[in-house]
Design a protein around this motif. Structure first.
Motif, PDB file in Angstrom:
ATOM      1  N   ALA A 126       2.324 -11.142  -6.618  1.00  0.00           N
ATOM      2  CA  ALA A 126       3.149 -10.115  -7.124  1.00  0.00           C
ATOM      3  C   ALA A 126       3.931  -9.916  -5.744  1.00  0.00           C
ATOM      4  CB  ALA A 126       2.524  -8.951  -7.653  1.00  0.00           C
ATOM      5  N   PRO A 127       5.272  -9.962  -6.152  1.00  0.00           N
ATOM      6  CA  PRO A 127       6.110  -9.367  -4.829  1.00  0.00           C
ATOM      7  C   PRO A 127       6.237  -8.131  -4.708  1.00  0.00           C
ATOM      8  CG  PRO A 127       7.518 -10.021  -7.067  1.00  0.00           C
ATOM      9  CD  PRO A 127       6.202 -10.036  -7.193  1.00  0.00           C
ATOM     10  N   PRO A 128       6.307  -7.684  -3.506  1.00  0.00           N
ATOM     11  CA  PRO A 128       6.298  -6.158  -2.830  1.00  0.00           C
ATOM     12  C   PRO A 128       7.462  -5.686  -3.679  1.00  0.00           C
ATOM     13  CG  PRO A 128       5.897  -7.619  -0.770  1.00  0.00           C
ATOM     14  CD  PRO A 128       6.129  -8.642  -2.240  1.00  0.00           C
ATOM     15  N   PRO A 129       7.447  -4.547  -4.314  1.00  0.00           N
ATOM     16  CA  PRO A 129       8.344  -3.895  -5.159  1.00  0.00           C
ATOM     17  C   PRO A 129       9.008  -2.733  -4.108  1.00  0.00           C
ATOM     18  CG  PRO A 129       6.385  -2.693  -5.226  1.00  0.00           C
ATOM     19  CD  PRO A 129       6.126  -3.704  -4.554  1.00  0.00           C
ATOM     20  N   LEU A 130      10.421  -2.581  -4.692  1.00  0.00           N
ATOM     21  CA  LEU A 130      11.092  -1.740  -3.864  1.00  0.00           C
ATOM     22  C   LEU A 130      10.892  -0.204  -4.842  1.00  0.00           C
ATOM     23  CD1 LEU A 130      13.558  -1.096  -2.131  1.00  0.00           C
ATOM     24  CD2 LEU A 130      15.299  -1.471  -3.970  1.00  0.00           C
ATOM     25  N   VAL A 131      10.409   0.696  -3.761  1.00  0.00           N
ATOM     26  CA  VAL A 131       9.876   1.904  -4.624  1.00  0.00           C
ATOM     27  C   VAL A 131      10.868   3.079  -4.108  1.00  0.00           C
ATOM     28  CG1 VAL A 131       7.921   3.499  -4.534  1.00  0.00           C
ATOM     29  CG2 VAL A 131       7.537   0.864  -4.686  1.00  0.00           C
ATOM     30  N   ALA A 132      11.471   2.912  -2.919  1.00  0.00           N
ATOM     31  CA  ALA A 132      12.089   4.181  -2.262  1.00  0.00           C
ATOM     32  C   ALA A 132      13.209   4.525  -3.086  1.00  0.00           C
ATOM     33  CB  ALA A 132      12.600   3.910  -0.950  1.00  0.00           C
ATOM     34  N   PRO A 133      13.607   5.923  -3.344  1.00  0.00           N
ATOM     35  CA  PRO A 133      13.101   6.982  -2.355  1.00  0.00           C
ATOM     36  C   PRO A 133      11.746   7.688  -3.102  1.00  0.00           C
ATOM     37  CG  PRO A 133      14.735   7.649  -3.774  1.00  0.00           C
ATOM     38  CD  PRO A 133      14.726   6.212  -4.262  1.00  0.00           C
ATOM     39  N   TYR A 134      11.267   6.903  -4.120  1.00  0.00           N
ATOM     40  CA  TYR A 134       9.983   7.632  -4.490  1.00  0.00           C
ATOM     41  C   TYR A 134       8.918   7.257  -3.696  1.00  0.00           C
ATOM     42  CZ  TYR A 134       5.764   8.076  -7.393  1.00  0.00           C
ATOM     43  OH  TYR A 134       4.494   8.393  -8.170  1.00  0.00           O
ATOM     44  N   GLU A 135       8.018   8.497  -3.358  1.00  0.00           N
ATOM     45  CA  GLU A 135       6.977   8.397  -2.347  1.00  0.00           C
ATOM     46  C   GLU A 135       5.579   8.346  -3.227  1.00  0.00           C
ATOM     47  OE1 GLU A 135       5.042  10.226   1.738  1.00  0.00           O
ATOM     48  OE2 GLU A 135       6.766  11.294   0.469  1.00  0.00           O
ATOM     49  N   ALA A 136       4.773   6.923  -3.125  1.00  0.00           N
ATOM     50  CA  ALA A 136       3.641   7.047  -3.772  1.00  0.00           C
ATOM     51  C   ALA A 136       2.487   7.518  -2.960  1.00  0.00           C
ATOM     52  CB  ALA A 136       3.371   5.608  -4.148  1.00  0.00           C
ATOM     53  N   ARG A 137       2.390   8.741  -3.032  1.00  0.00           N
ATOM     54  CA  ARG A 137       1.228   9.423  -1.754  1.00  0.00           C
ATOM     55  C   ARG A 137      -0.132   8.806  -1.985  1.00  0.00           C
ATOM     56  NH1 ARG A 137       3.497  13.973   0.775  1.00  0.00           N
ATOM     57  NH2 ARG A 137       5.435  14.610  -0.054  1.00  0.00           N
ATOM     58  N   LEU A 138      -0.787   8.491  -2.997  1.00  0.00           N
ATOM     59  CA  LEU A 138      -2.012   7.911  -3.125  1.00  0.00           C
ATOM     60  C   LEU A 138      -2.061   6.564  -2.446  1.00  0.00           C
ATOM     61  CD1 LEU A 138      -4.915   8.391  -3.681  1.00  0.00           C
ATOM     62  CD2 LEU A 138      -4.537   7.307  -6.110  1.00  0.00           C
ATOM     63  N   ASP A 139      -1.037   5.808  -2.718  1.00  0.00           N
ATOM     64  CA  ASP A 139      -0.688   4.199  -2.127  1.00  0.00           C
ATOM     65  C   ASP A 139      -0.753   4.544  -0.651  1.00  0.00           C
ATOM     66  OD1 ASP A 139      -0.052   4.503  -4.806  1.00  0.00           O
ATOM     67  OD2 ASP A 139       0.496   2.392  -4.408  1.00  0.00           O
ATOM     68  N   TRP A 140       0.023   5.638   0.058  1.00  0.00           N
ATOM     69  CA  TRP A 140       0.140   5.873   1.351  1.00  0.00           C
ATOM     70  C   TRP A 140      -1.119   5.971   1.937  1.00  0.00           C
ATOM     71  CZ3 TRP A 140       4.730   6.174   4.234  1.00  0.00           C
ATOM     72  CH2 TRP A 140       4.558   6.614   5.511  1.00  0.00           C
ATOM     73  N   GLN A 141      -2.016   7.059   1.155  1.00  0.00           N
ATOM     74  CA  GLN A 141      -3.367   7.166   1.455  1.00  0.00           C
ATOM     75  C   GLN A 141      -4.403   5.960   1.809  1.00  0.00           C
ATOM     76  OE1 GLN A 141      -4.207  10.398   2.907  1.00  0.00           O
ATOM     77  NE2 GLN A 141      -2.246  11.085   2.675  1.00  0.00           N
ATOM     78  N   MET A 142      -4.266   5.417   0.709  1.00  0.00           N
ATOM     79  CA  MET A 142      -5.039   3.997   0.781  1.00  0.00           C
ATOM     80  C   MET A 142      -4.728   3.220   1.998  1.00  0.00           C
ATOM     81  SD  MET A 142      -7.341   3.822  -1.730  1.00  0.00           S
ATOM     82  CE  MET A 142      -7.219   2.200  -2.196  1.00  0.00           C
ATOM     83  N   TRP A 143      -3.307   3.165   2.289  1.00  0.00           N
ATOM     84  CA  TRP A 143      -2.829   2.359   3.472  1.00  0.00           C
ATOM     85  C   TRP A 143      -3.456   2.829   4.895  1.00  0.00           C
ATOM     86  CZ3 TRP A 143       0.751   4.248   7.128  1.00  0.00           C
ATOM     87  CH2 TRP A 143       1.094   3.027   8.275  1.00  0.00           C
ATOM     88  N   ARG A 144      -3.689   4.243   4.890  1.00  0.00           N
ATOM     89  CA  ARG A 144      -4.220   5.084   6.012  1.00  0.00           C
ATOM     90  C   ARG A 144      -5.492   4.827   6.031  1.00  0.00           C
ATOM     91  NH1 ARG A 144      -1.582  10.776   6.700  1.00  0.00           N
ATOM     92  NH2 ARG A 144      -2.936  10.819   8.441  1.00  0.00           N
ATOM     93  N   ALA A 145      -6.194   5.009   4.903  1.00  0.00           N
ATOM     94  CA  ALA A 145      -7.719   4.663   4.846  1.00  0.00           C
ATOM     95  C   ALA A 145      -8.281   3.376   5.284  1.00  0.00           C
ATOM     96  CB  ALA A 145      -8.221   4.884   3.637  1.00  0.00           C
ATOM     97  N   ALA A 146      -7.336   2.139   4.964  1.00  0.00           N
ATOM     98  CA  ALA A 146      -7.847   0.905   5.321  1.00  0.00           C
ATOM     99  C   ALA A 146      -7.419   0.718   6.859  1.00  0.00           C
ATOM    100  CB  ALA A 146      -6.796   0.093   4.598  1.00  0.00           C
ATOM    101  N   GLN A 147      -6.680   1.477   7.405  1.00  0.00           N
ATOM    102  CA  GLN A 147      -6.371   1.242   8.955  1.00  0.00           C
ATOM    103  C   GLN A 147      -7.217   1.841   9.772  1.00  0.00           C
ATOM    104  OE1 GLN A 147      -2.327   2.594   9.652  1.00  0.00           O
ATOM    105  NE2 GLN A 147      -1.899   0.635   9.849  1.00  0.00           N
ATOM    106  N   GLY A 148      -7.711   3.028   9.328  1.00  0.00           N
ATOM    107  CA  GLY A 148      -8.677   3.973  10.112  1.00  0.00           C
ATOM    108  C   GLY A 148     -10.049   3.733   9.776  1.00  0.00           C
TER     109      GLY A 148
END
Length: 633
Positions: A482-504
């Protein structure tokens, strides 16, 4: 600085748009994030030590939780109260964006209070990104910049506007210069070896399809992109306070984040940067060009000298960038090589001197605006109106100086020697306003992982524990085809938290237990955070009986030799198990939920900073429970 009426109005209009997008984006996610049975449910609870106090005393003792206090007093359900706050904020911001009379200081004060309330009633789990702190600070500055109107009539004279509007320029400087300095001061290897842009394209929170195409560019082009980012954030911001308007206008167009807006879903962060950038413009530049009268020989001489100074500044910046990053053109190979030509010790020595110098430059620039506003107030005709203008000047000058003073504390925090020179009374004032997030420090993309790719959490569900089906998200990378979608200016907050959880570390993600519980229970509000289209959610008809989470390392694929588009956008490699197999009724799952308070989802519950045990995670809870059971046996 020239006349700023039009840029100020553009800033206020942009802030109304940003507020509207922020409120509406959060409104549609609240039921799944903080509603009943959501990822991180919010329930009313009195702060520790304040139990039993009357409502008024409780509100005065803990003003930051006034929203939940009122909701409890009126018998309202706190999640519903949060939705009403979001809806009210979105409608008020929409009104301010469409109707100029509503762009007054009282309206922006109401918007700031609403958004601040949302950030204080347990939403710190999902309201903890850089955007929210920047929006709160810029939103409070909008209160000072906007005209004060009562009963439809403007009360403020507007003579103080250059002073208060200057604060937005100072915030833009702290955002860009602070982020640029933090990239190098943080000793992050990708920034020092100039590979950061190549890393950022695939490791940013939410890349777009254009990021994949940009990642296919030659490495020397991406290295030059890193040089461009550092130059635009470290050298160009010094032009913000230049006395020559053309230098400030050039700095504005350099800072417009067009590339990052197209290659990454940075939500409304780009809009906020542009809104703050309007402080670098003036009315003459934003209005249509009028035919100018012929210049005298003296005006022509001044124009020529100014032009020479401008060209000298541009040449100096280009020369400095060439020397600092050893940019060399190989005409035969048609490539450009670049390499950092200074050491971390040399950068630290320069930073120690520069940090204090930039503060004093800002002091001189602010003094110029304050004196100019004073002279403008003295020129008002009529004793009463002159006195009224001077009173307003005194009030807003004091507010402007106070905001600047407390902002120096987080600004100098990245350099210990400069921070030690800040007056103790200023530090105490900063500690007093710190809970209200009036000023913050900013360091965008400060640390980047040395390796290629991005870590991603992949959720899988099963009904029989033998056949596992991957759960695909609307916006988060997961499905490699699946191609990375264009989301902005909507902010998917749970997606953001999943990204941070995977990093830390896993210990930083207590909300993950709530996500697992919601999916196992088949909570539709939680499922809609992942997929709004039921046909795209693998367990829309029957909820999964088992769940597990796995950590993968994702990387962009390479373009085919024929130059065609990608058949697969990502390739991934297994790293480790993030969360073991869990199911409803699992003793380990029950222990995890009990540890994080989620077993009381239908009881009084509130996430507050006073409960430090919530900083543990599902995985750490599982290991604790397993170790306890082993010891018991």
């Amino acid at each position: 600085m020239g006349e700023i009426r039009v840029p100020r109005n553009m800033f206020l209009w942009s802030m109304a748009i940003v507020y509207m997008l922020a409120f509406s984006s959060l409104y549609v996610q609240l039921p799944g994030l903080h509603g009943n049975g959501g990822v991180s449910p919010v329930r009313p609870a009195e702060p520790p030590g304040l139990t039993g106090l009357p409502l008024l005393d409780l509100m005065l003792a803990s003003p930051r939780t006034v929203l939940l206090d009122l909701a409890r007093a009126w018998g309202a359900d706190p999640p519903q109260a949060l939705e009403l706050v979001c809806l009210a904020g979105a409608l008020l911001a929409l009104g301010a964006a469409t109707l100029a009379p509503l762009r007054g200081s009282l309206v922006f004060l109401a918007l700031w209070c609403l958004y601040f309330s949302l950030s204080q009633v347990g939403l710190s789990v999902c309201l903890s990104v850089c955007l929210d702190g920047l929006l709160l600070e810029a939103g409070f500055l909008a209160v000072l910049v906007a005209p004060l109107s009562l009963l439809g009539r403007q009360v403020s004279s507007g003579r103080h506007d250059p002073m208060t509007f200057w604060l937005t320029r100072w915030l833009l400087f702290r955002l860009t210069f602070g982020s640029g300095v933090a990239k190098l001061a943080g000793h992050s290897a990708p920034w020092w070896n100039l590979s950061a842009v190549s890393h950022m394209l695939e490791s940013q929170a939410s890349p777009t399809a254009l990021a994949w195409w940009a990642a296919q560019l030659p490495s020397w082009v991406l290295r030059l992109g890193t040089v461009g980012v550092l130059v635009s954030q470290v050298l160009v911001p010094l032009l913000y306070f230049a006395p020559i308007r053309c230098l400030r206008i050039t700095a504005f167009y350099v800072q417009v984040p067009l590339l990052s807006a197209l290659t990454g879903n940075l939500t409304v962060l780009n809009l906020l940067t542009v809104a703050l950038g309007f402080s670098l413009l003036d009315t003459e530049h934003t209005m249509s060009k009028k035919k100018r009268a012929a210049k005298t020989w003296g005006q022509t001489l001044v124009w020529v000298l100014t032009l020479l100074v401008e060209l000298g500044v541009y040449v100096l910046i280009i020369y400095s960038a060439t020397r600092l990053f050893q940019i060399d053109v190989d005409w035969e190979a048609r490539t450009v090589s670049s390499k950092t030509a200074f050491t971390q010790q040399q950068f630290g020595d320069v930073l120690r001197t520069t940090m204090g110098s930039t503060v004093w430059i800002a002091v001189l620039s602010l003094t110029w605006e304050v004196v100019g506003a004073l002279l403008s107030s003295l020129c008002v005709r009529g004793f009463f109106w002159k006195l009224w203008a001077l009173v307003q000047w005194a009030v807003f000058a004091a507010a402007t100086v106070a905001m600047f003073a407390v902002s120096v504390v987080p600004y100098t925090s990245m350099e210990p020697w400069s921070s030690s020179k800040v007056l103790p009374v200023v530090k105490r004032a900063h500690e007093w306003v710190k809970p209200y997030q009036l000023v913050s420090s900013y360091a965008l993309d400060r640390q980047l992982a040395a390796g290629r790719g991005r870590p991603e959490l992949v959720l899988e569900g099963s009904r029989d524990q033998h056949t596992w089906t991957e759960i695909h998200w609307m916006y988060k990378p997961g499905n490699v085809s699946a191609p990375p979608p264009l989301v902005a200016p909507y902010e998917a907050r749970l997606d953001w938290q999943m990204w941070r959880a995977a990093q830390g570390q896993a210990q930083e993600s207590p909300w993950f237990c709530g996500l697992v519980l919601g999916l196992l229970q088949g909570n539709k509000n939680v499922e809609r955070l992942l997929q709004t289209d039921p046909s795209q959610y693998a367990f829309s008809e029957e909820r999964p009986a088992y769940l597990r989470a796995t950590l993968y390392q994702y990387q962009f694929t390479q373009q085919d030799p024929d130059g065609s588009g990608p058949k697969q956008w990502w390739r991934r490699d297994f790293v480790k198990d993030f969360c073991p197999i869990v199911y409803l009724g699992d003793p380990d799952l029950q222990a995890m939920l009990s540890l994080h308070g989620l077993d009381r989802v239908n009881k009084v519950y509130l996430l507050t900073e006073s409960r430090p045990h919530l900083t543990k995670t599902c995985c750490s809870a599982h290991s604790i429970v397993s170790a306890h059971n082993h010891d018991f046996k």
